[in-house]
Scaffold this active site. Structure first.
Site, PDB file in Angstrom:
ATOM      1  N   THR A 240      11.931  -8.036 -10.898  1.00 53.99           N
ATOM      2  CA  THR A 240      11.379  -9.392 -11.012  1.00 53.99           C
ATOM      3  C   THR A 240      10.139  -9.514 -10.130  1.00 53.99           C
ATOM      4  O   THR A 240      10.157  -9.114  -8.961  1.00 53.99           O
ATOM      5  CB  THR A 240      12.437 -10.428 -10.597  1.00 53.99           C
ATOM      6  OG1 THR A 240      13.550 -10.271 -11.467  1.00 53.99           O
ATOM      7  CG2 THR A 240      11.904 -11.845 -10.688  1.00 53.99           C
TER       8      THR A 240
ATOM      9  N   GLY B 287       0.804  -1.216   0.000  1.00 51.34           N
ATOM     10  CA  GLY B 287       0.000   0.000   0.000  1.00 51.34           C
ATOM     11  C   GLY B 287       0.838   1.268   0.000  1.00 51.34           C
ATOM     12  O   GLY B 287       0.529   2.235  -0.702  1.00 51.34           O
TER      13      GLY B 287
ATOM     14  N   SER C  97      -3.572  -3.342  -0.694  1.00 49.18           N
ATOM     15  CA  SER C  97      -2.484  -4.138  -0.124  1.00 49.18           C
ATOM     16  C   SER C  97      -3.028  -5.472   0.358  1.00 49.18           C
ATOM     17  O   SER C  97      -4.086  -5.524   0.994  1.00 49.18           O
ATOM     18  CB  SER C  97      -1.875  -3.360   1.040  1.00 49.18           C
ATOM     19  OG  SER C  97      -0.831  -4.093   1.622  1.00 49.18           O
ATOM     20  N   ALA C  98      -2.313  -6.565   0.074  1.00 50.94           N
ATOM     21  CA  ALA C  98      -2.838  -7.908   0.367  1.00 50.94           C
ATOM     22  C   ALA C  98      -2.943  -8.217   1.854  1.00 50.94           C
ATOM     23  O   ALA C  98      -3.848  -8.931   2.282  1.00 50.94           O
ATOM     24  CB  ALA C  98      -1.948  -8.957  -0.310  1.00 50.94           C
ATOM     25  N   HIS C  99      -2.021  -7.679   2.660  1.00 51.78           N
ATOM     26  CA  HIS C  99      -1.989  -8.135   4.063  1.00 51.78           C
ATOM     27  C   HIS C  99      -3.109  -7.561   4.919  1.00 51.78           C
ATOM     28  O   HIS C  99      -3.253  -7.930   6.081  1.00 51.78           O
ATOM     29  CB  HIS C  99      -0.607  -7.887   4.698  1.00 51.78           C
ATOM     30  CG  HIS C  99      -0.304  -6.479   5.076  1.00 51.78           C
ATOM     31  ND1 HIS C  99      -0.452  -6.032   6.363  1.00 51.78           N
ATOM     32  CD2 HIS C  99       0.150  -5.438   4.359  1.00 51.78           C
ATOM     33  CE1 HIS C  99      -0.083  -4.759   6.414  1.00 51.78           C
ATOM     34  NE2 HIS C  99       0.282  -4.370   5.211  1.00 51.78           N
TER      35      HIS C  99
ATOM     36  N   CYS D 261       1.606   5.555  15.015  1.00 49.14           N
ATOM     37  CA  CYS D 261       1.988   4.137  14.988  1.00 49.14           C
ATOM     38  C   CYS D 261       3.497   3.961  15.136  1.00 49.14           C
ATOM     39  O   CYS D 261       3.976   2.926  15.557  1.00 49.14           O
ATOM     40  CB  CYS D 261       1.487   3.433  13.735  1.00 49.14           C
ATOM     41  SG  CYS D 261       1.039   4.506  12.394  1.00 49.14           S
TER      42      CYS D 261
ATOM     43  N   GLN E 194      -7.772  -0.023   3.365  1.00 50.08           N
ATOM     44  CA  GLN E 194      -8.655  -0.586   4.398  1.00 50.08           C
ATOM     45  C   GLN E 194      -9.981  -1.090   3.821  1.00 50.08           C
ATOM     46  O   GLN E 194     -10.648  -1.900   4.449  1.00 50.08           O
ATOM     47  CB  GLN E 194      -8.951   0.468   5.482  1.00 50.08           C
ATOM     48  CG  GLN E 194      -7.778   0.793   6.387  1.00 50.08           C
ATOM     49  CD  GLN E 194      -7.413  -0.340   7.327  1.00 50.08           C
ATOM     50  OE1 GLN E 194      -8.250  -1.163   7.717  1.00 50.08           O
ATOM     51  NE2 GLN E 194      -6.148  -0.402   7.699  1.00 50.08           N
TER      52      GLN E 194
HETATM   53  C1  LIG Z   1      -1.827  -0.339   6.005  1.00 51.23           C
HETATM   54  C2  LIG Z   1      -2.174   0.882   5.229  1.00 51.23           C
HETATM   55  C3  LIG Z   1      -1.286   1.411   4.283  1.00 51.23           C
HETATM   56  C4  LIG Z   1       0.095   0.826   4.053  1.00 51.23           C
HETATM   57  O1  LIG Z   1       0.033  -0.406   3.406  1.00 51.23           O
HETATM   58  P1  LIG Z   1       1.335  -1.370   3.456  1.00 51.23           P
HETATM   59  O2  LIG Z   1       0.985  -2.496   2.550  1.00 51.23           O
HETATM   60  O3  LIG Z   1       1.472  -1.791   4.877  1.00 51.23           O
HETATM   61  O4  LIG Z   1       2.479  -0.568   2.960  1.00 51.23           O
HETATM   62  C5  LIG Z   1      -1.673   2.517   3.575  1.00 51.23           C
HETATM   63  N1  LIG Z   1      -2.879   3.084   3.758  1.00 51.23           N
HETATM   64  C6  LIG Z   1      -3.762   2.611   4.652  1.00 51.23           C
HETATM   65  C7  LIG Z   1      -5.082   3.265   4.794  1.00 51.23           C
HETATM   66  C8  LIG Z   1      -3.434   1.499   5.428  1.00 51.23           C
HETATM   67  O5  LIG Z   1      -4.309   1.046   6.319  1.00 51.23           O
END
Ligand SMILES: *Cc1c(COP(=O)(O)O)cnc(C)c1O
Length: 391
Positions: free
Chosen positions: A235, A69, A197-199, A323, A177
C-alpha cells in the site's frame, strides 16, 4: 542549536507537512480501493509522480516510489543482477559509494556477482578511462554515485553515461545527495536507473524513488499487490509521496538561488577554517563538490572528541568515522582518497542548508578553533610534533 548536518538529513519544510496532513486524517482511503473516496489519493500520487518525473526530464511511468534511498539502491543493484543473468554478472562500482550500494555489492558477491571497485584520485573522482577499460562482455551494470555524501565530490556523470551507452551497459547513479540540489536530466546524462530520497531535500523520511528508464531490464523488487505496476508492491505511503512531491515542487524553482547562496557560504567557511586553523586540510575537490558540503581533516585530533565538544557548543556536525556509531573504523571514503588512518580520524563534515548564515559559521569556526587548541594540548602526537619541530 546550529544544525550543520544536512547531508545526514534535513528538516521538512512546513509546507511539506501541511500538504501531507490531510492524507492521514481526511483522504485516508487505500488508493487501490474502487470507491470515489479513494480517487483523491490516487490523484495525489499521480500528481507527485508527475512533479518528480518532470524534474528529471523523465516520463511519469518511469518513476517508482520506494521507502527511501537505501531501498532504491538495493533494488537497482539486485534487480539488475537478477534480470540480466543471461548476459553476465559483472558489476562496476567505486570504492567511495554509500554503504547502501557497497553492502549490496557485497551481498551480490555472495550470490555469485563479480564486482570491480574503481579507485578514485586524491579528490575522490574516478578515472573515466579506467572505467571504460573495466567494461567486459559480461558487464551488466555500472553504478557510480552522483555526489559523495561525505566529501561532496561530484563524478563525471555525463562522460560515464556516454561510455555505458556506447557499450550497452545499464548505468545506475545514487543521486540521493544531488537530486533537487543540482540539475539532472536523465536523457542528457544517459542515466538508466537513479535513486533519490525525500529527506535529503526538506521532505519526509522513509520515502524515495527509483527512476527506471523504459525498457531497462530490472527484476521486480517487492512482491505482493499490483502497486507501482507490481514492481514494488505494498500500500502506497500516500502522505510520504505527497510530501515528497511538495518538497520537489518547492525545491526545483529555488534550486539555483539556493545553490549559489550555499556555494558562497561554503567557500567562506572553507577559507575561514583553512586560514584560522593550523594543520587543517580540505577533503574533496575545491569546486567539483556539492554546494553545501565542507569536509576537513585536522591533524593530531580525534574526530569523536571534536564532535562531542561541538555538541556541547550547540553544533550538530558529523565526523569521518563510519556512520554506524560504535565503529572506530575510519571512513572508507577518506581512506580511498589516500588519507592516513590518523588523519581520517580527525575529520569533520559540515553541511549547510538554505537557512545557514555567515554569523552561524563565524560562531562555529570560533568554537572549532578553541576546541582544536584544547584537544591538541592533550594530544601526545601533537606534543611529539612540537618537540620534533624544536630540534
Ligand atoms: C542518505 C543517503 C542514502 C540513504 O538514503 P535513505 O533514504 O536514508 O535510505 C543513500 N545514498 C546516499 C548518497 C545518501 O546520502
Amino acid at each position: 542549536m546550529i544544525y550543520l548536518d544536512n547531508a545526514a538529513t534535513t528538516m521538512a519544510m512546513p509546507e511539506v507537512l501541511e500538504a501531507m496532513a490531510p492524507y492521514f486524517t481526511q483522504a485516508y482511503a487505500n488508493p487501490s480501493s474502487v470507491y470515489s473516496f479513494a480517487a483523491d489519493n490516487k490523484k495525489a500520487i499521480d500528481d507527485a509522480r508527475h512533479i518528480i518525473a518532470e524534474s528529471l526530464n523523465a516520463a511519469d511511468n518511469e518513476i517508482f516510489f520506494t521507502a527511501g534511498g537505501t531501498e532504491s539502491d538495493n533494488w537497482a543493484l539486485i534487480g539488475a543482477f537478477e534480470a540480466n543473468s543471461q548476459k553476465g554478472s559483472h558489476i562496476i562500482t567505486t570504492r567511495i559509494e554509500h554503504h547502501a550500494v557497497l553492502h549490496t555489492c557485497e551481498y551480490l558477491e555472495s550470490r555469485g556477482a563479480e564486482i570491480t571497485y574503481l579507485d578514485v584520485d586524491e579528490f575522490g573522482i574516478i578515472d573515466i578511462n579506467q572505467l571504460e577499460a573495466a567494461i567486459r562482455p559480461d558487464t551488466i551494470l555500472v553504478t557510480v554515485m552522483y555526489a559523495n555524501n561525505e566529501i561532496g565530490t561530484l563524478q563525471p556523470i555525463k562522460e560515464i553515461g556516454q561510455i555505458t551507452k556506447k557499450h550497452g551497459v545499464i548505468f545506475h547513479t545514487d543521486a540521493v545527495q544531488a537530486y533537487a540540489h543540482l540539475p539532472i536530466d536523465v536523457d542528457d546524462l544517459n542515466i538508466d536507473l537513479l535513486s533519490a530520497s525525500a529527506h535529503k531535500l526538506y521532505g519526509p523520511k522513509g520515502i524515495g524513488f527509483l527512476y527506471v528508464r523504459k525498457r531497462t531490464k530490472i527484476a521486480n523488487f517487492v512482491h505482493g499487490g499490483a502497486q507501482e505496476k507490481g514492481k514494488r508492491a505494498g500500500t502506497e505511503n500516500v502522505p510520504g509521496i505527497v510530501g515528497f512531491g511538495e518538497a520537489v515542487r518547492l525545491a526545483i524553482p529555488t534550486r539555483e538561488e539556493r545553490a549559489a547562496k550555499e556555494v558562497e557560504l561554503r567557500d567562506y567557511l572553507i577559507d575561514s577554517v583553512l586560514s584560522r586553523i593550523e594543520y587543517s586540510r580540505l577533503n574533496g575537490h575545491k569546486s567539483q563538490r556539492l554546494p553545501n558540503n565542507a569536509n576537513f581533516s585536522f591533524q593530531f585530533i580525534e574526530g569523536e572528541s571534536m564532535l562531542l565538544m561541538l555538541d556541547i557548543a550547540g553544533v550538530c556536525a558529523s565526523s569521518g568515522s563510519a556512520c554506524t556509531s560504535g565503529s572506530l573504523d575510519p571512513s572508507h571514503v577518506l581512506l580511498a582518497i589516500g588519507l592516513a588512518h590518523e588523519t581520517a580520524h580527525g575529520s569533520l563534515r559540515l553541511t549547510l542548508n538554505h537557512t545557514t548564515t555567515k554569523e552561524e559559521l563565524d560562531y562555529v569556526v570560533g568554537k572549532l578553533e578553541e576546541i582544536i587548541i584544547k584537544l591538541r594540548a592533550m594530544s601526545p602526537l601533537y606534543e611529539d610534533h612540537l618537540k620534533r619541530q624544536k630540534n
